[in-house]
Design a protein around this motif. Sequence first.
Motif, PDB file in Angstrom:
ATOM      1  N   VAL A  78       6.893 149.087  30.373  1.00  0.00           N
ATOM      2  CA  VAL A  78       7.734 149.676  29.332  1.00  0.00           C
ATOM      3  C   VAL A  78       6.807 150.192  28.237  1.00  0.00           C
ATOM      4  N   GLU A  79       7.035 151.436  27.850  1.00  0.00           N
ATOM      5  CA  GLU A  79       6.241 152.050  26.781  1.00  0.00           C
ATOM      6  C   GLU A  79       7.170 152.575  25.701  1.00  0.00           C
ATOM      7  N   VAL A  80       6.717 152.488  24.467  1.00  0.00           N
ATOM      8  CA  VAL A  80       7.413 153.117  23.351  1.00  0.00           C
ATOM      9  C   VAL A  80       6.410 154.071  22.715  1.00  0.00           C
ATOM     10  N   HIS A  81       6.771 155.355  22.698  1.00  0.00           N
ATOM     11  CA  HIS A  81       5.910 156.404  22.154  1.00  0.00           C
ATOM     12  C   HIS A  81       6.401 156.764  20.754  1.00  0.00           C
ATOM     13  N   ASP A  82       5.453 156.911  19.832  1.00  0.00           N
ATOM     14  CA  ASP A  82       5.787 157.414  18.500  1.00  0.00           C
ATOM     15  C   ASP A  82       4.736 158.438  18.106  1.00  0.00           C
ATOM     16  N   ARG A  83       4.936 159.080  16.983  1.00  0.00           N
ATOM     17  CA  ARG A  83       4.071 160.194  16.573  1.00  0.00           C
ATOM     18  C   ARG A  83       2.903 159.774  15.682  1.00  0.00           C
ATOM     19  N   ASP A  84       2.762 158.490  15.438  1.00  0.00           N
ATOM     20  CA  ASP A  84       1.679 157.991  14.592  1.00  0.00           C
ATOM     21  C   ASP A  84       0.503 157.564  15.475  1.00  0.00           C
ATOM     22  N   PRO A  85      -0.676 158.192  15.333  1.00  0.00           N
ATOM     23  CA  PRO A  85      -1.796 157.839  16.195  1.00  0.00           C
ATOM     24  C   PRO A  85      -2.466 156.516  15.839  1.00  0.00           C
ATOM     25  N   GLU A  86      -2.137 155.955  14.685  1.00  0.00           N
ATOM     26  CA  GLU A  86      -2.767 154.703  14.277  1.00  0.00           C
ATOM     27  C   GLU A  86      -2.338 153.568  15.201  1.00  0.00           C
ATOM     28  N   PRO A  87      -3.290 152.733  15.648  1.00  0.00           N
ATOM     29  CA  PRO A  87      -2.929 151.644  16.555  1.00  0.00           C
ATOM     30  C   PRO A  87      -2.086 150.588  15.851  1.00  0.00           C
ATOM     31  N   PRO A  88      -1.281 149.879  16.630  1.00  0.00           N
ATOM     32  CA  PRO A  88      -0.509 148.776  16.051  1.00  0.00           C
ATOM     33  C   PRO A  88      -1.447 147.617  15.770  1.00  0.00           C
ATOM     34  N   GLY A  89      -0.895 146.524  15.272  1.00  0.00           N
ATOM     35  CA  GLY A  89      -1.705 145.319  15.119  1.00  0.00           C
ATOM     36  C   GLY A  89      -2.320 144.961  16.456  1.00  0.00           C
ATOM     37  N   ASP A  90      -3.200 144.010  16.488  1.00  0.00           N
ATOM     38  CA  ASP A  90      -3.929 143.682  17.703  1.00  0.00           C
ATOM     39  C   ASP A  90      -3.021 143.053  18.753  1.00  0.00           C
ATOM     40  N   LEU A  91      -2.882 143.741  19.872  1.00  0.00           N
ATOM     41  CA  LEU A  91      -2.062 143.240  20.980  1.00  0.00           C
ATOM     42  C   LEU A  91      -2.862 142.425  21.974  1.00  0.00           C
ATOM     43  N   THR A  92      -4.173 142.451  21.873  1.00  0.00           N
ATOM     44  CA  THR A  92      -4.983 141.843  22.922  1.00  0.00           C
ATOM     45  C   THR A  92      -5.706 140.571  22.506  1.00  0.00           C
ATOM     46  N   THR A  93      -5.795 140.291  21.230  1.00  0.00           N
ATOM     47  CA  THR A  93      -6.518 139.117  20.765  1.00  0.00           C
ATOM     48  C   THR A  93      -5.571 138.152  20.083  1.00  0.00           C
ATOM     49  N   TRP A  94      -5.723 136.904  20.422  1.00  0.00           N
ATOM     50  CA  TRP A  94      -4.893 135.876  19.787  1.00  0.00           C
ATOM     51  C   TRP A  94      -5.445 135.557  18.415  1.00  0.00           C
ATOM     52  N   ASP A  95      -4.568 135.472  17.451  1.00  0.00           N
ATOM     53  CA  ASP A  95      -4.923 135.069  16.098  1.00  0.00           C
ATOM     54  C   ASP A  95      -4.566 133.592  15.988  1.00  0.00           C
ATOM     55  N   ASP A  96      -5.542 132.773  15.577  1.00  0.00           N
ATOM     56  CA  ASP A  96      -5.291 131.336  15.471  1.00  0.00           C
ATOM     57  C   ASP A  96      -4.366 130.973  14.320  1.00  0.00           C
ATOM     58  N   THR A  97      -4.099 131.930  13.440  1.00  0.00           N
ATOM     59  CA  THR A  97      -3.225 131.671  12.308  1.00  0.00           C
ATOM     60  C   THR A  97      -1.781 131.916  12.721  1.00  0.00           C
ATOM     61  N   PRO A  98      -0.948 130.865  12.726  1.00  0.00           N
ATOM     62  CA  PRO A  98       0.447 131.081  13.106  1.00  0.00           C
ATOM     63  C   PRO A  98       1.184 131.881  12.042  1.00  0.00           C
ATOM     64  N   PRO A  99       2.243 132.591  12.445  1.00  0.00           N
ATOM     65  CA  PRO A  99       3.007 133.338  11.444  1.00  0.00           C
ATOM     66  C   PRO A  99       3.669 132.386  10.443  1.00  0.00           C
ATOM     67  N   ASP A 100       3.855 132.868   9.263  1.00  0.00           N
ATOM     68  CA  ASP A 100       4.511 132.079   8.220  1.00  0.00           C
ATOM     69  C   ASP A 100       5.963 131.837   8.631  1.00  0.00           C
ATOM     70  N   PRO A 101       6.376 130.574   8.774  1.00  0.00           N
ATOM     71  CA  PRO A 101       7.746 130.303   9.221  1.00  0.00           C
ATOM     72  C   PRO A 101       8.820 130.758   8.245  1.00  0.00           C
ATOM     73  N   TRP A 102       8.432 131.052   7.012  1.00  0.00           N
ATOM     74  CA  TRP A 102       9.408 131.469   6.008  1.00  0.00           C
ATOM     75  C   TRP A 102       9.548 132.980   5.933  1.00  0.00           C
ATOM     76  N   GLN A 103       8.700 133.700   6.641  1.00  0.00           N
ATOM     77  CA  GLN A 103       8.765 135.160   6.630  1.00  0.00           C
ATOM     78  C   GLN A 103       9.661 135.664   7.756  1.00  0.00           C
ATOM     79  N   GLU A 104      10.367 136.718   7.475  1.00  0.00           N
ATOM     80  CA  GLU A 104      11.272 137.312   8.454  1.00  0.00           C
ATOM     81  C   GLU A 104      10.521 138.114   9.513  1.00  0.00           C
ATOM     82  N   HIS A 105       9.351 138.622   9.183  1.00  0.00           N
ATOM     83  CA  HIS A 105       8.583 139.497  10.075  1.00  0.00           C
ATOM     84  C   HIS A 105       7.309 138.800  10.524  1.00  0.00           C
ATOM     85  N   GLY A 106       6.615 139.420  11.460  1.00  0.00           N
ATOM     86  CA  GLY A 106       5.294 138.930  11.835  1.00  0.00           C
ATOM     87  C   GLY A 106       5.210 138.247  13.186  1.00  0.00           C
TER      88      GLY A 106
END
Length: 140
Positions: A78-106
């Motif tokens: 499944v692919e989603v194409h958009d017109r912005d050439p900037e890459p999204p956040g890192d899809l391939t590397t795990w970040d050891d910092t868990p998302p903030d449980p109080w934030q709606e996004h992330g």
Amino acid sequence: MLEASDPSSWRIALPHTTAAVPMARALIRTALADLDASAYRDTAELLTAELVANAVEHTAGKGPIELVVRRLAGGCRVEVHDRDPEPPGDLTTWDDTPPDPWQEHGRGLLLIRALSAACGHRRTDGGKAVWFTLPDLRAP
């Protein structure tokens, strides 16, 4: 606009608005059934919604977003194409910092990394494509 020239893929334009998210959730199930792609449909629906929501939220509203679904020998992509050439956040590397449980996004990219067989992004002539793959449930 649905493009059906290739019997193993679907391509459809979605509006660059939040209305695209529920549309994509419904369309992914239809696409997988139409392509006879055996994959976890609930997972495909969730991850597709995350990609479309990210495209709507993080890219400028110029032109439509495209949803592309391809049946592969070992599953689907499944692919989603958009017109912005900037890459999204890192899809391939795990970040050891868990998302903030109080934030709606992330958590979207975390879900995509955790639940897909593979994921990534690539530049296209008109911007970028962000993608994930799911395995075929019929495979041994």
